[in-house]
Design a protein around this motif. Structure first.
Motif, PDB file in Angstrom:
ATOM      1  N   LEU A   1      47.614  38.620  41.476  1.00 51.44           N
ATOM      2  CA  LEU A   1      46.699  38.556  42.612  1.00 51.44           C
ATOM      3  C   LEU A   1      46.084  39.912  42.922  1.00 51.44           C
ATOM      4  O   LEU A   1      45.296  40.033  43.856  1.00 51.44           O
ATOM      5  CB  LEU A   1      47.429  38.020  43.846  1.00 51.44           C
TER       6      LEU A   1
ATOM      7  N   TRP B   1      36.777  42.789  46.496  1.00 48.97           N
ATOM      8  CA  TRP B   1      37.967  42.368  45.743  1.00 48.97           C
ATOM      9  C   TRP B   1      38.102  40.859  45.719  1.00 48.97           C
ATOM     10  O   TRP B   1      38.667  40.304  44.775  1.00 48.97           O
ATOM     11  CB  TRP B   1      39.231  42.991  46.350  1.00 48.97           C
TER      12      TRP B   1
ATOM     13  N   LEU C   1      39.302  37.888  43.002  1.00 50.18           N
ATOM     14  CA  LEU C   1      40.356  36.927  43.305  1.00 50.18           C
ATOM     15  C   LEU C   1      39.914  35.517  42.932  1.00 50.18           C
ATOM     16  O   LEU C   1      40.699  34.712  42.448  1.00 50.18           O
ATOM     17  CB  LEU C   1      40.695  36.985  44.790  1.00 50.18           C
TER      18      LEU C   1
ATOM     19  N   PHE D   1      40.771  33.637  39.508  1.00 47.36           N
ATOM     20  CA  PHE D   1      41.951  32.940  39.002  1.00 47.36           C
ATOM     21  C   PHE D   1      41.743  31.437  38.957  1.00 47.36           C
ATOM     22  O   PHE D   1      42.495  30.728  38.282  1.00 47.36           O
ATOM     23  CB  PHE D   1      43.223  33.335  39.753  1.00 47.36           C
TER      24      PHE D   1
ATOM     25  N   PHE E   1      37.713  27.618  45.151  1.00 44.25           N
ATOM     26  CA  PHE E   1      39.039  27.231  45.626  1.00 44.25           C
ATOM     27  C   PHE E   1      39.153  25.737  45.852  1.00 44.25           C
ATOM     28  O   PHE E   1      40.217  25.148  45.659  1.00 44.25           O
ATOM     29  CB  PHE E   1      39.358  27.999  46.917  1.00 44.25           C
TER      30      PHE E   1
END
Lengths: 290, 355
Positions: free
Chosen positions: A33, A217, A221, A224, A266
Motif C-alpha cells: 500500500l 499518492w 494507490l 492495486f 474501487f
C-alpha cells in the motif's frame, strides 16, 4: 474513437502501476500500500534532477531510475525482510506505515506545493496526430509504448533469463527456492527495485502529464485495483485488469459524473472481489466459503 | 455473611466470580479513578478539556476498531469511512429534518449496524489481505459518495451544526461536553468489557484463532462475523456522530486516510485485542502530539519544532507503529502487563506457570 484512445492511454498507465504491485506480491506476498508514495518519491527525484540540470531529460530519467531501484532495495532490506513470517496483517500495516513515513519525508524535503515538471520539457507535450483528427500528446504516446514494452518484456525476461527463472522459482515457493541455492534476498530486493522502478516511471509520466505533489499518492494507490482484478500473482492478468479498470473509470467519468472517476477503480474492485477474489488469472488461495 | 477481613480473592458465592470489580484493591482504584475523572475539569484549561473530549470520542472509535481487528481478527481499513458515515448521518438529519440529538445518535447507531452488515458480507468469503483491500475500497467508495452528497446539498461548503441540547440543557462549552461524554464513554467501555466476557466475546476470539475449528465446535461463524462487523461499525458511526456535534462542522475532507491511520495507530500502538490497549492507544495518539507541541514551546531549544509536530505526527506514528509491530506486538498494554508482572513477581524473575 477518441474514448477508446483515452482508455488505452489510461490502461497503459495502470498497467505500469499494476506490474509493480504484482512483482512485489510475487516476491514478498504482501500488498504494497506504499506503492503510491514510492511513486511520488521517485517522481520527486526526477523533478529535482530536472531542475538541477535545467531540462536535461535523459539525466533526470536516469537519476530517477537509479534512485528508485536503490529505494526499492532499501525498503525490502530494511523493512520487509525483518518482517518475513509475520501474519498478513503485519505486512499490510507495515506498508501503510512505510507509505506515510515516505510521504512525510517528501513533504519535509520538497514541501507540499504542487510542481509542474512539464515546464522544463516543453517539446514533449506537443500533440501528435495518430489518425484522422485524433490527437494525443507526446507523453501519452510514450506511456503506451513503454507500458507495452514492459508488459511484453517482463514476462519474456522471466521466461528466458536465468535470473528470471530464479524469480519465478521464488514466486512459486520461496522456501524450496532457498533450499535449492537461490539467494532469495537478492531476488526479492531485485523484485522490489524493479517494482519501484515501474512505479517511478508511471509517476514521472503522471507528473509530466498532470502535476506533481505529495498528494498524488492516491493515484498510485488506485493501481492495486488492476493488479487484484487480474490476479495478484499473475503478470498476464495485469493487462486485462488495467483495461477493465481504465474502461470503467473513463466511461464512468464520461457517462455518469466526472467526480465518480475517483471511486470507479474501487467500485470495480469491490465487484471483482465479490465474484472472483483471486482475480482472473490468479492462483486460488485459501479462500473458504462459510 | 461478610468475610471482608479475609483476603480479597476468597470467593464464597458463585456470583462473586462474575463481578467486574472483584477485589477491594480494584474497587479502591476504580473509585479513585472515577473521582479523579470527575474532578479533572477543575484542573484543566479549556484547550485541554477539548483534548480530553477528543480523547473520549477516540476511545469509542478505538474500542470499536479493536473489537473488529483485535478480538475477531478481521482486518478492516474502512474505519474512516464509517466515521464519516456517522457524521454525515447527523448532518443530513439536522439539515433536512432538524432532528434532536437523541434521534440522530440512535439513527447513527442503526445506520452503522446496517453498514456493518453490508461491509461484513464480503468478509464471509474473504480473509486477510483480500478483506483488508475490500474494506479499503469500501472506504473510498463511501468517501466519494459522501463527497457527492456534500457537493450537491451544501455546494461543497460542508455542514455546520449548532450545539445540541438534551432535555433543555445546551451542550455548548467544553466542560459541558466533558460531563456528557464521560458517562457515555464509560458506558461504552463497560459494554465492550461485558461483550468480551460473554459468549459473543468467546465466539469472536475463537474466530480469530481458527475459524474452521470454531465452526466445527458449533459456533455459527457467519453470524458472529456479521455481528462483529455490525457492532463495530455501529459504535464507529456513533463516535462519528459525537465528533460531528463536538466539532460543529462536517466536511468530507476531514475523513481521509489520515484519520484511518490515526485509528490504526491507536489500536496497534495500544495493543490489539485488549480494551486497555484501545484506551491507552487513544490517549497516546490524541493527547501526545498536543503535549509535545506545548512542551516544545516551553523548551527554548525546540521552539520551532512545536509547530511542526502535527505535520510530522503522521510520519512519526508510522515509524512507531512499525516499531511496535516488530518489537512489541501487544503494544502499550503489553508493556503495562510486563511492568505489572515484574512488580507482582519481584524479587522472583519468573514462576512456573502463567497466570
Amino acid at each position: 474513437m477518441s474514448l477508446l484512445i483515452v482508455i488505452v492511454i489510461q490502461a497503459g498507465f495502470y498497467a505500469l502501476l499494476g506490474l509493480g504491485y504484482v512483482l512485489i506480491y510475487r516476491a514478498t506476498r504482501v500488498l504494497n500500500l506504499a506503492h503510491g508514495d514510492l511513486m511520488v518519491f521517485g517522481a520527486f527525484i526526477f523533478y529535482q534532477a530536472l531542475a538541477n540540470s535545467n531540462g536535461g531529460l535523459a539525466t533526470a530519467v536516469l537519476a530517477a531510475c537509479v534512485g528508485a531501484m536503490l529505494l526499492g532495495a532499501l525498503v525490502y532490506t530494511g523493512i520487509m525482510r525483518p518482517l518475513a513470517g509475520y501474519p498478513v496483517a503485519v505486512g499490510v500495516l507495515a506498508t501503510i506505515a512505510l507509505g506515510i513515513g515516505l510521504r512525510s519525508i517528501v513533504t519535509l524535503i520538497w514541501s507540499g506545493q504542487t510542481r509542474y515538471p512539464s515546464e522544463y520539457v516543453g517539446q514533449l507535450g506537443r500533440p501528435i496526430e495518430i489518425a484522422a483528427g485524433v490527437f494525443i500528446s507526446g507523453i501519452d504516446a510514450v506511456i503506451v509504448v513503454f507500458a507495452a514494452l514492459a508488459l511484453v518484456g517482463i514476462p519474456l525476461l522471466l521466461q528466458r533469463a536465468a535470473i528470471g527463472v530464479d524469480m519465478r522459482g521464488v514466486a512459486e515457493n520461496a522456501l524450496l527456492a532457498a533450499q535449492r541455492g537461490i539467494n532469495i534476498h537478492v531476488i526479492n530486493a531485485l523484485s522490489w527495485a524493479a517494482a519501484t522502478l515501474m512505479a517511478t516511471v508511471a509517476g514521472v509520466f503522471f507528473s509530466l502529464k498532470v502535476r506533481l505533489g505529495p498528494d498524488i499518492w492516491y493515484v498510485g494507490l488506485a493501481g492495486f485495483a488492476p493488479a487484484l482484478i487480474g490476479g495478484m500473482d499473475s503478470l498476464r492478468g495485469v493487462a486485462i485488469g488495467a483495461v477493465i479498470v481504465a474502461a470503467a473509470e473513463v466511461l464512468a467519468a464520461r457517462y455518469i459524473a466526472p467526480q465518480i472517476a475517483l471511486a470507479a477503480p474501487f467500485l470495480v474492485l469491490l465487484i471483482a472481489l465479490w465474484i472472483r477474489p483471486w482475480g482472473i488469472y490468479g492462483t486460488r488461495e485459501e479462500l473458504e466459503r462459510i | 455473611m461478610s468475610f471482608s477481613f479475609l483476603p480479597s480473592t476468597l470467593r464464597t458465592a458463585h456470583a462473586q466470580d462474575m463481578w467486574l470489580l472483584d477485589s477491594a484493591f480494584v474497587r479502591l482504584w476504580a473509585t479513585a479513578g472515577l473521582a479523579g475523572a470527575l474532578v479533572l475539569p477543575a484542573l484543566l484549561t479549556n484547550f485541554w478539556m477539548g483534548v480530553a473530549n477528543q480523547v473520549f470520542i477516540a476511545v469509542i472509535g478505538a474500542l470499536a476498531l479493536n473489537l473488529l481487528m483485535g478480538t475477531t481478527g478481521q482486518i478492516s481499513l474502512g474505519h474512516a469511512g464509517f466515521i464519516a458515515a456517522g457524521a454525515f448521518t447527523v448532518a443530513a438529519l439536522v439539515t433536512h429534518l432538524d432532528a434532536p440529538i437523541g434521534v440522530t445518535l440512535l439513527t447513527a447507531l442503526v445506520v452503522g449496524a446496517i453498514l456493518g452488515v453490508l461491509v461484513g458480507l464480503p468478509a464471509l468469503r474473504l480473509k486477510g489481505l483480500y478483506l483488508a483491500v475490500s474494506t479499503l475500497a469500501a472506504h473510498f467508495v463511501i468517501i466519494v459518495g459522501l463527497g457527492q452528497y456534500q457537493a450537491a446539498i451544501s455546494y461543497g461548503a460542508g455542514f455546520s451544526l449548532s450545539p445540541p441540547s438534551i432535555f433543555g440543557l445546551e451542550i455548548a462549552s467544553e466542560r459541558h461536553w466533558y460531563y456528557f461524554l464521560l458517562p457515555v464513554t464509560l458506558g461504552i467501555l463497560l459494554l465492550n468489557v461485558n461483550w468480551l466476557r460473554s459468549a459473543y466475546g468467546r465466539a469472536w476470539t475463537a474466530i480469530r484463532h481458527r475459524d474452521i475449528a470454531a465452526e466445527s465446535l458449533g459456533i455459527n461463524v457467519a453470524r458472529y462475523k456479521l455481528l462483529a462487523f455490525s457492532a463495530s461499525t455501529s459504535l464507529t458511526c456513533f463516535a462519528g456522530a459525537l465528533a460531528a456535534y463536538h466539532t460543529g462542522f462536517v466536511s468530507v475532507e476531514a475523513f481521509d486516510f489520515h484519520l484511518l491511520i490515526q485509528y490504526l495507530a491507536m489500536v496497534i500502538i495500544g495493543g490489539l485485542g485488549s480494551v486497555l490497549g484501545a484506551v491507552l492507544g487513544a490517549v497516546f495518539v490524541i493527547a501526545l502530539p498536543n503535549l509535545i507541541s506545548v512542551a516544545a514551546d516551553k523548551v527554548p531549544l525546540l521552539q520551532g519544532l512545536g509547530g511542526k509536530v502535527f505535520e510530522l505526527q503522521i510520519g512519526v506514528f508510522g515509524a512507531i507503529m512499525l516499531l511496535f509491530l516488530m518489537l512489541e506486538p501487544r503494544g502499550l498494554a503489553g508493556i503495562w502487563a510486563r511492568v505489572r508482572f515484574y512488580f507482582q513477581l519481584w524479587p522472583f524473575k519468573y514462576r512456573a506457570w502463567e497466570s
